[in-house]
Design an enzyme around this catalytic site. Structure first.
Site, PDB file in Angstrom:
ATOM      1  N   GLU A   1       7.866  -8.862   0.492  1.00  0.00           N
ATOM      2  CA  GLU A   1       7.935 -10.010  -0.159  1.00  0.00           C
ATOM      3  C   GLU A   1       7.916  -9.502  -1.029  1.00  0.00           C
ATOM      4  O   GLU A   1       7.626  -8.835  -1.863  1.00  0.00           O
ATOM      5  CB  GLU A   1       6.283 -11.309   0.120  1.00  0.00           C
ATOM      6  CG  GLU A   1       6.229 -11.546   1.185  1.00  0.00           C
ATOM      7  CD  GLU A   1       3.936 -11.744   1.520  1.00  0.00           C
ATOM      8  OE1 GLU A   1       4.338 -11.503   0.514  1.00  0.00           O
ATOM      9  OE2 GLU A   1       4.489 -11.190   2.887  1.00  0.00           O
TER      10      GLU A   1
ATOM     11  N   LEU B   1       7.108 -15.060   3.625  1.00  0.00           N
ATOM     12  CA  LEU B   1       6.149 -14.862   3.575  1.00  0.00           C
ATOM     13  C   LEU B   1       4.526 -14.489   4.485  1.00  0.00           C
ATOM     14  O   LEU B   1       4.454 -15.404   4.773  1.00  0.00           O
ATOM     15  CB  LEU B   1       5.377 -15.757   2.326  1.00  0.00           C
ATOM     16  CG  LEU B   1       3.981 -15.573   0.833  1.00  0.00           C
ATOM     17  CD1 LEU B   1       4.236 -16.534   0.192  1.00  0.00           C
ATOM     18  CD2 LEU B   1       3.110 -15.591   1.848  1.00  0.00           C
TER      19      LEU B   1
ATOM     20  N   GLU C   1       2.812 -11.555   6.402  1.00  0.00           N
ATOM     21  CA  GLU C   1       2.809 -10.316   7.111  1.00  0.00           C
ATOM     22  C   GLU C   1       2.846  -9.709   8.449  1.00  0.00           C
ATOM     23  O   GLU C   1       3.810  -8.621   8.639  1.00  0.00           O
ATOM     24  CB  GLU C   1       1.226  -9.957   6.410  1.00  0.00           C
ATOM     25  CG  GLU C   1       0.933  -9.827   5.244  1.00  0.00           C
ATOM     26  CD  GLU C   1       1.100 -10.748   4.244  1.00  0.00           C
ATOM     27  OE1 GLU C   1       0.885 -12.197   4.761  1.00  0.00           O
ATOM     28  OE2 GLU C   1       1.681 -11.513   2.966  1.00  0.00           O
TER      29      GLU C   1
ATOM     30  N   HIS D   1      -7.354  -9.015  -3.613  1.00  0.00           N
ATOM     31  CA  HIS D   1      -6.352  -7.748  -3.970  1.00  0.00           C
ATOM     32  C   HIS D   1      -6.631  -6.317  -4.184  1.00  0.00           C
ATOM     33  O   HIS D   1      -5.628  -5.460  -4.930  1.00  0.00           O
ATOM     34  CB  HIS D   1      -5.768  -8.572  -5.392  1.00  0.00           C
ATOM     35  CG  HIS D   1      -5.416  -9.887  -4.898  1.00  0.00           C
ATOM     36  ND1 HIS D   1      -5.961 -11.107  -4.305  1.00  0.00           N
ATOM     37  CD2 HIS D   1      -3.477  -9.995  -5.365  1.00  0.00           C
ATOM     38  CE1 HIS D   1      -4.338 -12.285  -4.471  1.00  0.00           C
ATOM     39  NE2 HIS D   1      -3.826 -11.696  -4.784  1.00  0.00           N
TER      40      HIS D   1
END
Lengths: 325, 344
Positions: A29, A58, A60, A129
């Site tokens: 991405e 987008l 995974e 994150h």
């Protein structure tokens, strides 16, 4: 030699390998036109074009899954997962499929695939994150798991990971991306996978760490020195395969060990290191092995993270405690 | 819906392949059928592991495989398309070994363009797309047939794979065998879509429904999709309307959920019976010819099962050395312990 940040070192390694091996593809991405959200792939799209540096949807799961198919077609995929916290969207493809590509086909197929992902806390990023999920991948036979702490190792280990015939999860220290600078050898500089590094020599206590926790351990070692405790810091660099001999040698010498991980305590990789020490160096131990880890709760939002990620103060406390046991 | 042969074996259009090829296709369908029946029987005797027969779906998988060129094209299976895999070149001997749990069944022979069976529903689809994308990038003439079922269309991997395939114009044919059931769950419980084929619209490429119990319909539909893929026009989703006449697996009991009348309705639509009527009425083969094929298939199965039984059991240390290209210090010490004690 040039002084580079970790993210610059990674960029250098990718460029070297794309130049050296025309089979190398970089995709994920935002890795193309913009050069990655952290600029790890900066300039590659402009140099190698949209056939070899690809912005993907987008998703995974298909980033990891397509990497398997691309490898079978003869390419050498280097996929980026933007943050390790989102790798779970593709967990089946990484752990159940990619890791087993060689095994399940009894060697007919293999997956020379590298999946790069920044991970770990301390940069005030949003939820998911910052999690240190390395242990989710070390428990997947067939994968190798690499977690460098320095710019030189980021370059050298990434070169070796891309060249490795088996799939590698290459976990990059998000906190160190720009914070950690260091001398990086020029040109082709592969660093062997599966070999730990003595980051600091010492005689009283061994502190074992990887990724961004290495700098934390080094700071704690410095602080311990001021109190007359000589600390050896082992940077594992590769979690799978684990350098059992390096761990055993250091703990045999010092007789005391502290293992540092950013992840929550329970079932973390530090537990694996502790078990390894007791198997390999039990009779050299002079004190129980201590772990410094995050508490068993999910990673918090920004205002609380400095109270969560293990810091040098907590590591120092463990070092001192182990010398008193 | 594309259909060439109605359920009474009546040809509705020009036959899209030669009579020889049609007869050969029938033979491989029969081989798949008799193989599955034999294996279910062996499983009931405790001589095989849990297995998933493809009874009733032979036209869908053989018809699709017949549209491929095995020299260049890849077959990416789930686990209920063995008949098609036999057409593509997977050996019967290995198929038997699959159902006894021998790892060699997953070691696809070197000269065969096929991925191993896949237990994770739709897990093979992202890989098929990567493979197709990789072939196109190499200017390789090959295309990829990826097979899955109606249940697979609910998976995230299905969506992600078809989405990327559309973006990359990957040369891949997605063959959905809509056999009415995902174990006990009906298609109506799987999706509110009017069809599975229509999902392709969302990914920007054609979706086509064909009669999955009609060898010619599946063949012609996949053949056109192969032509599109080879011409660089990208993927196609093909929904083959078929029916699982057997069990989900040998651990399943369809009497708990399958309406009797529905089963009987689909027995009347049996793809093998349909081909038999057609081939006889067209004069390609007569009744005695069909019996001869039956005998030949029976003999092939006997020989393959004999060969399979002669396959040496895997070395107990088989799995060491196959997870990685090289053995780490740690795995090496596990192996030496294993060799000393014979235990994992």
């Amino acid at each position: 030699m040039a002084e580079l940040t970790i993210v610059e070192a990674i960029n250098t390694a990718l460029a070297i390998e794309m130049e050296r091996d025309e089979r190398v593809l970089v995709f994920g991405e935002d890795v193309g036109v913009t050069g990655g959200v952290f600029r790890a792939t900066d300039g590659l799209f402009q140099r190698y074009g949209d056939a070899r540096v690809i912005d993907t949807p987008l998703a995974e799961g298909v980033i990891a899954g397509a990497a398997i198919g691309l490898a079978i077609a003869g390419w050498v995929p280097v996929a980026e997962i933007q943050f390790l916290g989102f790798a779970h969207n593709g967990f089946n493809q990484v752990v159940d499929q990619l890791a087993r590509a060689r095994y399940r086909s009894a060697g007919r197929f293999s997956a020379q695939v590298t999946i790069r992902a920044p991970y770990g806390g301390g940069v005030r990023a949003p939820e998911l994150h910052s999690d240190a999920f390395e242990a989710h991948f070390t428990h997947a036979p067939g994968l190798k798991v690499v977690a460098p702490a320095t710019p030189a190792d980021a370059k050298g280990l990434l070169l070796s990971s891309i060249r490795d015939p088996d799939p590698v999860m290459f976990l990059e220290p998000l906190r160190g991306y720009r914070q950690v600078k260091g001398e990086v050898p020029d040109g082709d500089y592969p660093v062997e996978l599966g070999s730990a590094r003595v980051a600091r020599e010492g005689t009283d206590v061994t502190v074992i760490a990887w990724s961004a926790a290495v700098q934390v351990a080094q700071q704690a070692a410095e602080d311990a020195q001021a109190q007359g405790i000589s600390v050896e810091v082992i940077d594992l660099r590769t979690l799978v395969p684990l350098d059992v001999a390096a761990i055993a040698a250091s703990v045999t010498k010092t007789g005391r060990a502290v293992v540092v991980q950013e992840a929550p305590l329970t079932s973390g990789f530090a537990g694996e290191v502790v078990a390894t020490i007791q198997e390999e160096a039990f009779f050299s131990l002079q004190a129980p092995i201590r772990r410094v880890a995050a508490p068993d709760v999910p990673y918090p939002v920004q205002m609380l993270e400095e109270h969560y990620v293990p810091n040098a103060e907590r590591v120092l406390e463990a070092i001192i405690a182990t010398t008193r046991d | 819906m594309v259909r060439y042969l109605d359920q009474d074996g009546e040809l509705l259009d020009d036959q899209p392949m030669s009579d020889e090829l049609a007869l050969e296709g029938y033979r491989v369908m029969l081989r798949g059928r008799r193989f599955d029946e034999r294996c279910v029987s062996l499983q009931r005797q405790g001589r095989m592991v849990t297995l998933a027969p493809g009874i009733g779906q032979e036209a869908a998988t053989v018809g699709a495989a017949m549209a491929l060129d095995p020299k260049t094209d890849w077959f990416v299976p789930q686990y209920r398309e063995l008949a098609g895999q036999l057409w593509h070149g997977y050996p019967l001997r290995l198929a038997f070994l699959w159902h006894v749990g021998h790892p060699i069944a997953f070691q696809v022979p070197d000269d065969l363009k096929m991925l191993p069976f896949q237990a994770a529903i739709a897990g093979q689809l992202p890989q098929a797309v990567g493979l197709a994308w990789g072939l196109r990038l190499k200017h390789d003439p090959g295309v990829v047939l990826a097979v899955f079922g109606d249940g697979g269309t609910s998976q995230g991997d299905f969506h992600e794979a078809l989405n990327l395939a559309g973006v990359m114009k990957a040369p891949v044919m997605f063959l959905c065998q809509n056999n009415g059931w995902a174990i006990s769950t009906t298609v109506e419980h799987q999706t509110a879509s009017a069809s599975l084929a229509q999902k392709a619209l969302a990914y920007g490429f054609p979706g086509v429904q064909c009669d999955g119990n009609d060898l010619f319909a599946v063949y012609a539909t996949v053949r056109d999709a192969v032509a599109r893929a080879r011409a660089g026009e990208g993927p196609t989703l093909i929904e083959a309307m078929t029916y699982r006449l057997g069990l989900h697996t040998t651990a399943d009991d369809p009497t708990r959920y399958e309406p009797r009348e529905m089963h009987e309705m689909w027995v009347d639509r049996d793809p093998l019976r349909r081909m038999q009527i057609h081939l006889v009425s067209r004069g390609v083969v007569d009744r005695s010819g069909l019996e001869r094929i039956e005998d030949e298939v029976k003999e092939e199965l006997r020989v393959a099962w004999d060969e399979a039984q002669k396959e040496p059991a895997p070395d107990p240390a088989y799995y060491f050395g196959r997870a990685y290209a090289s053995t780490s210090q740690r795995l090496g010490s596990q192996l030496s312990r294993f060799e000393r004690k014979g235990l994992g």
